[in-house]
Design a protein around this motif. Sequence first.
Motif, PDB file in Angstrom:
ATOM      1  N   ARG A   1     -60.796 -10.642   4.874  1.00  0.00           N
ATOM      2  CA  ARG A   1     -59.581 -11.306   4.406  1.00  0.00           C
ATOM      3  C   ARG A   1     -59.761 -11.809   2.964  1.00  0.00           C
ATOM      4  N   ALA A   2     -60.937 -12.308   2.666  1.00  0.00           N
ATOM      5  CA  ALA A   2     -61.184 -12.819   1.314  1.00  0.00           C
ATOM      6  C   ALA A   2     -61.715 -11.731   0.384  1.00  0.00           C
ATOM      7  N   GLN A   3     -61.972 -10.512   0.940  1.00  0.00           N
ATOM      8  CA  GLN A   3     -62.530  -9.423   0.142  1.00  0.00           C
ATOM      9  C   GLN A   3     -63.811  -9.888  -0.572  1.00  0.00           C
ATOM     10  N   LYS A   4     -64.699 -10.515   0.195  1.00  0.00           N
ATOM     11  CA  LYS A   4     -65.869 -11.142  -0.397  1.00  0.00           C
ATOM     12  C   LYS A   4     -67.104 -10.847   0.461  1.00  0.00           C
ATOM     13  N   GLN A   5     -68.210 -10.544  -0.208  1.00  0.00           N
ATOM     14  CA  GLN A   5     -69.476 -10.369   0.489  1.00  0.00           C
ATOM     15  C   GLN A   5     -70.095 -11.735   0.752  1.00  0.00           C
ATOM     16  N   LEU A   6     -70.364 -12.026   2.034  1.00  0.00           N
ATOM     17  CA  LEU A   6     -70.896 -13.323   2.405  1.00  0.00           C
ATOM     18  C   LEU A   6     -72.416 -13.388   2.255  1.00  0.00           C
ATOM     19  N   ARG A   7     -73.095 -12.348   2.671  1.00  0.00           N
ATOM     20  CA  ARG A   7     -74.552 -12.358   2.566  1.00  0.00           C
ATOM     21  C   ARG A   7     -75.103 -10.943   2.674  1.00  0.00           C
ATOM     22  N   LYS A   8     -76.344 -10.795   2.253  1.00  0.00           N
ATOM     23  CA  LYS A   8     -77.056  -9.526   2.336  1.00  0.00           C
ATOM     24  C   LYS A   8     -78.378  -9.800   3.050  1.00  0.00           C
ATOM     25  N   MET A   9     -78.593  -9.112   4.172  1.00  0.00           N
ATOM     26  CA  MET A   9     -79.756  -9.376   5.023  1.00  0.00           C
ATOM     27  C   MET A   9     -80.732  -8.215   4.954  1.00  0.00           C
ATOM     28  N   ASP A  10     -82.019  -8.553   4.784  1.00  0.00           N
ATOM     29  CA  ASP A  10     -83.044  -7.518   4.701  1.00  0.00           C
ATOM     30  C   ASP A  10     -83.794  -7.434   6.022  1.00  0.00           C
ATOM     31  N   GLY A  11     -84.909  -6.725   6.006  1.00  0.00           N
ATOM     32  CA  GLY A  11     -85.727  -6.542   7.217  1.00  0.00           C
ATOM     33  C   GLY A  11     -86.122  -5.107   7.434  1.00  0.00           C
ATOM     34  N   HIS A  12     -85.280  -4.165   7.007  1.00  0.00           N
ATOM     35  CA  HIS A  12     -85.586  -2.744   7.156  1.00  0.00           C
ATOM     36  C   HIS A  12     -86.149  -2.188   5.853  1.00  0.00           C
ATOM     37  N   THR A  13     -86.969  -1.168   5.986  1.00  0.00           N
ATOM     38  CA  THR A  13     -87.531  -0.489   4.814  1.00  0.00           C
ATOM     39  C   THR A  13     -86.863   0.855   4.559  1.00  0.00           C
ATOM     40  N   ASP A  14     -85.926   1.251   5.412  1.00  0.00           N
ATOM     41  CA  ASP A  14     -85.200   2.509   5.231  1.00  0.00           C
ATOM     42  C   ASP A  14     -83.773   2.288   5.705  1.00  0.00           C
ATOM     43  N   ARG A  15     -82.977   3.347   5.659  1.00  0.00           N
ATOM     44  CA  ARG A  15     -81.536   3.201   5.908  1.00  0.00           C
ATOM     45  C   ARG A  15     -81.237   2.599   7.277  1.00  0.00           C
ATOM     46  N   VAL A  16     -80.131   1.880   7.336  1.00  0.00           N
ATOM     47  CA  VAL A  16     -79.669   1.232   8.567  1.00  0.00           C
ATOM     48  C   VAL A  16     -78.548   2.100   9.140  1.00  0.00           C
ATOM     49  N   GLY A  17     -78.850   2.844  10.214  1.00  0.00           N
ATOM     50  CA  GLY A  17     -77.891   3.811  10.743  1.00  0.00           C
ATOM     51  C   GLY A  17     -77.088   3.340  11.932  1.00  0.00           C
ATOM     52  N   ALA A  18     -77.446   2.186  12.513  1.00  0.00           N
ATOM     53  CA  ALA A  18     -76.752   1.719  13.719  1.00  0.00           C
ATOM     54  C   ALA A  18     -76.606   0.208  13.683  1.00  0.00           C
ATOM     55  N   LEU A  19     -75.432  -0.284  14.096  1.00  0.00           N
ATOM     56  CA  LEU A  19     -75.133  -1.715  14.139  1.00  0.00           C
ATOM     57  C   LEU A  19     -74.396  -2.035  15.437  1.00  0.00           C
ATOM     58  N   SER A  20     -74.638  -3.250  15.969  1.00  0.00           N
ATOM     59  CA  SER A  20     -73.910  -3.689  17.161  1.00  0.00           C
ATOM     60  C   SER A  20     -73.907  -5.207  17.217  1.00  0.00           C
ATOM     61  N   TRP A  21     -72.737  -5.785  17.541  1.00  0.00           N
ATOM     62  CA  TRP A  21     -72.549  -7.231  17.591  1.00  0.00           C
ATOM     63  C   TRP A  21     -72.662  -7.759  19.019  1.00  0.00           C
ATOM     64  N   ASN A  22     -73.232  -8.965  19.145  1.00  0.00           N
ATOM     65  CA  ASN A  22     -73.218  -9.748  20.378  1.00  0.00           C
ATOM     66  C   ASN A  22     -72.920 -11.189  19.988  1.00  0.00           C
ATOM     67  N   ARG A  23     -71.617 -11.473  19.884  1.00  0.00           N
ATOM     68  CA  ARG A  23     -71.147 -12.769  19.374  1.00  0.00           C
ATOM     69  C   ARG A  23     -71.691 -12.980  17.960  1.00  0.00           C
ATOM     70  N   HIS A  24     -72.559 -13.966  17.733  1.00  0.00           N
ATOM     71  CA  HIS A  24     -73.051 -14.243  16.386  1.00  0.00           C
ATOM     72  C   HIS A  24     -74.340 -13.486  16.068  1.00  0.00           C
ATOM     73  N   ILE A  25     -74.836 -12.677  17.018  1.00  0.00           N
ATOM     74  CA  ILE A  25     -76.052 -11.901  16.811  1.00  0.00           C
ATOM     75  C   ILE A  25     -75.672 -10.480  16.399  1.00  0.00           C
ATOM     76  N   LEU A  26     -76.186 -10.045  15.270  1.00  0.00           N
ATOM     77  CA  LEU A  26     -75.974  -8.676  14.797  1.00  0.00           C
ATOM     78  C   LEU A  26     -77.291  -7.922  14.920  1.00  0.00           C
ATOM     79  N   SER A  27     -77.288  -6.828  15.680  1.00  0.00           N
ATOM     80  CA  SER A  27     -78.476  -5.978  15.840  1.00  0.00           C
ATOM     81  C   SER A  27     -78.334  -4.765  14.942  1.00  0.00           C
ATOM     82  N   SER A  28     -79.408  -4.439  14.247  1.00  0.00           N
ATOM     83  CA  SER A  28     -79.406  -3.289  13.341  1.00  0.00           C
ATOM     84  C   SER A  28     -80.585  -2.389  13.664  1.00  0.00           C
ATOM     85  N   GLY A  29     -80.350  -1.084  13.605  1.00  0.00           N
ATOM     86  CA  GLY A  29     -81.404  -0.102  13.852  1.00  0.00           C
ATOM     87  C   GLY A  29     -81.559   0.796  12.646  1.00  0.00           C
TER      88      GLY A  29
END
Length: 503
Positions: free
Chosen positions: A255-283
């Motif tokens: 809605r605000a067209q704004k990036q809120l944050r950028k999260m690291d942790g992976h050393t290569d591309r992030v090909g999968a994402l899934s939400w569980n309420r406030h938890i975001l899982s990335s593969g």
Amino acid sequence: MTSNVVDFEDILNNGFSDANTSVRSGVRARWERKNDAEGCSSSSDSRKPPLGGLSDRFIPNRAAMDMEKCSASIVSSAEESIGDRTDSEFSEAEEDTINSVASDLSEYKSSLLGIDDSKSRILSFAEKAPAPKGDTVNNLQVLYSASTSSRKNKSSTKLVSRHIPSAPTRILDAPDLLDDYYLNLLSWSDTNVLAVALSQTVYLWNAETGQIDELCNVESEGPDAHISSVSWIQEGGGHLAVGTSWGKTMLWDVRAQKQLRKMDGHTDRVGALSWNRHILSSGGRDNLIINHDVRIAEHKTATLSSHTQEVCGLAWSPDGLTLASGANDNKLCLWDAAASSSSRPRFELTDHQAAVKALAWSPHERNLLATGGGTADRCIKFWNTQSGAMLNSIDTGSQVCALQWNPHEKEILSSHGFARNQLCLWKYPTMAKVKELEGHTARVLHMATSPDGSSVVSAAADETLRFWDVFAPPSKSHTGKRSASDVPGGAKSKKLSRTMHIR
């Protein structure tokens, strides 16, 4: 004269008497030999048939004969005649006679009665009965198969009780959509906004107004940089997670067209994402799964490592208790929500023979998960995630790229690759094929379902998005009305048939 007459009468009487043994066959009857052996000298007694009234005369009607009774009668008579005497009471001549009688009994049973002592059953076939000819009609089989087919016809009629259009209701052009099986580039929010990643840019298409907006662009990260995954948050639909090719996960306020944050942790591309309420899982392609708590600064709450190749599929269960992950190592892993970095998956399932990307939790049954395998597997498998048991598996004949459950009925939609690039609607749990939807000219990589659960959008390597009214529930108000495709001349709405460019 008188003496001559008497002599003549004696000659007649003696010459034609039954006692005359001068004209006899050299072979004596068996009953005579047996009576002689038993010391019976009376000719009247010797004429009685032996063995309890059984004779060796020809029996013309075998159909009326009780074979078991005859066999039992022969055996019991023989035992009665010789069973009361001990071995010491038999002479050599009697033993020969007994052996002869036993041989005669065997002849009776084999030639006359058709009984073989080596077989325990009477009239049993030594070989299997010959198969009936091809034109033989089994009335019972026809009867029962007819009733079965009638039941099948009823069930198949029930499967297609609603009208499912064969053509898409809308086609959008999606240039530069990456043809990569391991990415997830499509997501539809509960506010009816479709997010699609085209190479370096994320676009938003409002399904109600048709408005198209550009959310973000990653050209500044280099010529090879691209968007590798997108996923809307579940509640509210105001935030979008974006995975990148260099291992960062971005969170955007749409809605605000704004990036809120950028999260690291992976050393290569992030090909999968899934939400569980406030938890975001990335593969990622670094084989890791990272759980991010987007509310706090130290977002990384767990790093899950069990896969040995790129993670290409992630899906949280509707109750938020189980995370399913699929990867290019052909494994399906099930993780508990409380899993930490040192935890192992609840189950590691290795039944697939290719990469596991397509994951879909059933909205109708708890702990029911559907998974799809790649080109070397081609199967849709169903799992009980509580026990880890595989409930069913069906070979679809082609690569399974994505799966979507019908929220209104127990049906599941699958998208496929070579050779037909089609969508298939299946009835669960019978897995009877309800409908095939064709139109894409390349493999159908992604699918998403509309918030009302009536439409499905498919994205394919032919750089098009196609919308299908495949899950529309039956509506009484439309009963008896003809669809646009049934109108003579094939007249259709220009608005639905035109091609819209998404950028």
